[in-house]
Enzyme design. Structure first.
Site, PDB file in Angstrom:
ATOM      1  N   TRP A 175       0.865  -1.176  -0.063  1.00 23.87           N
ATOM      2  CA  TRP A 175       0.070  -0.004  -0.062  1.00 23.87           C
ATOM      3  C   TRP A 175       0.940   1.279  -0.148  1.00 23.87           C
ATOM      4  O   TRP A 175       1.310   1.581   1.140  1.00 23.87           O
ATOM      5  CB  TRP A 175      -1.084  -0.077   1.246  1.00 23.87           C
ATOM      6  CG  TRP A 175      -2.075   1.036   1.096  1.00 23.87           C
ATOM      7  CD1 TRP A 175      -1.855   2.540   1.601  1.00 23.87           C
ATOM      8  CD2 TRP A 175      -3.291   0.984   0.638  1.00 23.87           C
ATOM      9  NE1 TRP A 175      -3.059   3.081   1.341  1.00 23.87           N
ATOM     10  CE2 TRP A 175      -3.963   2.255   0.640  1.00 23.87           C
ATOM     11  CE3 TRP A 175      -3.901  -0.234  -0.008  1.00 23.87           C
ATOM     12  CZ2 TRP A 175      -5.255   2.385   0.241  1.00 23.87           C
ATOM     13  CZ3 TRP A 175      -5.167   0.196  -0.532  1.00 23.87           C
ATOM     14  CH2 TRP A 175      -5.972   1.217  -0.470  1.00 23.87           C
ATOM     15  N   ASP A 176       1.333   1.709  -1.177  1.00 21.16           N
ATOM     16  CA  ASP A 176       2.269   2.794  -1.370  1.00 21.16           C
ATOM     17  C   ASP A 176       1.346   4.123  -1.417  1.00 21.16           C
ATOM     18  O   ASP A 176       2.201   5.240  -1.092  1.00 21.16           O
ATOM     19  CB  ASP A 176       3.142   2.483  -2.444  1.00 21.16           C
ATOM     20  CG  ASP A 176       2.318   2.458  -3.788  1.00 21.16           C
ATOM     21  OD1 ASP A 176       0.903   2.921  -3.822  1.00 21.16           O
ATOM     22  OD2 ASP A 176       2.813   2.178  -4.965  1.00 21.16           O
ATOM     23  N   CYS A 177       0.135   4.168  -1.516  1.00 25.15           N
ATOM     24  CA  CYS A 177      -0.455   5.375  -1.437  1.00 25.15           C
ATOM     25  C   CYS A 177      -0.327   6.398  -2.823  1.00 25.15           C
ATOM     26  O   CYS A 177      -0.849   7.140  -2.901  1.00 25.15           O
ATOM     27  CB  CYS A 177      -0.072   6.506  -0.278  1.00 25.15           C
ATOM     28  SG  CYS A 177      -0.442   5.644   1.241  1.00 25.15           S
TER      29      CYS A 177
END
Ligand SMILES: *[C@@H]1O[C@H](CO)[C@@H](O)[C@H](O)[C@H]1NC(C)=O
Ligand SMILES: *[C@@H]1O[C@H](CO)[C@@H](O)[C@H](O)[C@H]1NC(C)=O
Ligand SMILES: *[C@@H]1O[C@H](CO)[C@@H](O)[C@H](O)[C@H]1NC(C)=O
Length: 237
Positions: free
Chosen positions: A41-43
């Site tokens: 989940w790297d945004c």
């Protein structure tokens, strides 16, 4: 009469366990095989959010959001990971459908490089090994040059920020993200470090996924359920 009708309707969606049991429809001639999973989940804005990456460039791409993770933003806006204002939408987290099935979103490659041809397609993942009693149906919203053949990098908050940590600017995350840069947090309690908006998706790895790290899968391409399309807004025929 009405009760009888209601019972008939209920019978269509309830399995023998009485749980909600949606129809899962394979795509004729679709992709299938065995693969590996990871989580991230790297945004960052996911790459199927660019119209130009879709098979049908007139269709709506995967929604991307402003810094609040909630306000849908222009699909032509640059990714925060390239200095722009566009982020992954917070609602593209995994969620439980019944006690053995979950829905969610994933990055994927079938060729071992950034692979856009299945952008917005869906696959049913059947876990192998300790989680073989569970399945996950995911829509492909992202890809990555660092993925190998048949790799599903599942969009799990708190599972690692990977190469680009777009979560610093969005949520003031630590430099390597929450937990380890690759792999993320190791315990459910550490999910408390994430912003509240991402905590359910973080706990999913310890609850539905029973803390089993990166299980292998068999996969088969299926039609995307309405619940996922309602979130991503991407529905390619
Ligand atoms: C959950 O839904 C799937 C898909 O309809 C179904 O195959 C499975 O049996 C359901 N699980 C339970 C525990 O009812
Ligand atoms: C492409 O998407 C547009 C907009 O949704 C749709 O009208 C058109 O039929 C699609 N084309 C194909 C070939 O599916
Ligand atoms: C998963 O598959 C990979 C690639 O085929 C293999 O190297 C690995 O040992 C498998 N892992 C497990 C836990 O079976």
């Amino acid at each position: 009469m009405e009760t009888a009708l209601a019972l008939i309707l209920l019978a269509c969606v309830a399995s023998s366990t009485g749980e909600y049991s949606p129809d899962i429809i394979p795509v004729p001639g679709g992709l299938s095989g065995t693969g590996i999973t990871t989580g991230y989940w790297d945004c960052c804005k996911p790459s199927c959010s660019w119209r130009g990456n879709l098979r049908n460039t007139s269709a709506d791409p995967v929604t991307s959001c402003a810094i609040d993770g909630d306000t849908v933003i222009d699909p032509e806006a640059m990714s925060n990971c390239g200095g722009g204002p566009s982020y992954m939408c917070t609602n593209q987290q995994p969620f439980v459908v019944n006690s053995t099935l979950a829905y969610g979103f994933t990055a994927a490659s079938f060729t071992g490089k950034a692979d856009y041809k299945l952008c917005c397609g869906c696959v049913l993942l059947s876990f192998i090994g300790a989680l073989s009693h569970k399945k996950m149906l995911v829509q492909i919203t992202n890809t990555g040059a660092d993925l190998v053949v048949n790799q599903f990098d599942l969009a799990f908050p708190g599972a690692g920020v990977g190469i680009n940590n777009g979560c610093i600017s969005q949520w003031n995350a630590p430099p390597d993200g929450w937990g380890k840069r690759y792999g993320g947090v190791d315990t459910e309690a550490e999910c408390d470090q994430l912003p509240w908006q991402l905590q359910d998706g973080c706990r999913f790895r310890f609850e539905f996924m029973e803390s089993v790290p990166v299980p292998n899968v068999t996969f088969v391409q299926v039609e995307c359920p309405k619940e996922l399309v309602d979130i991503s807004h991407c529905n390619l025929k």
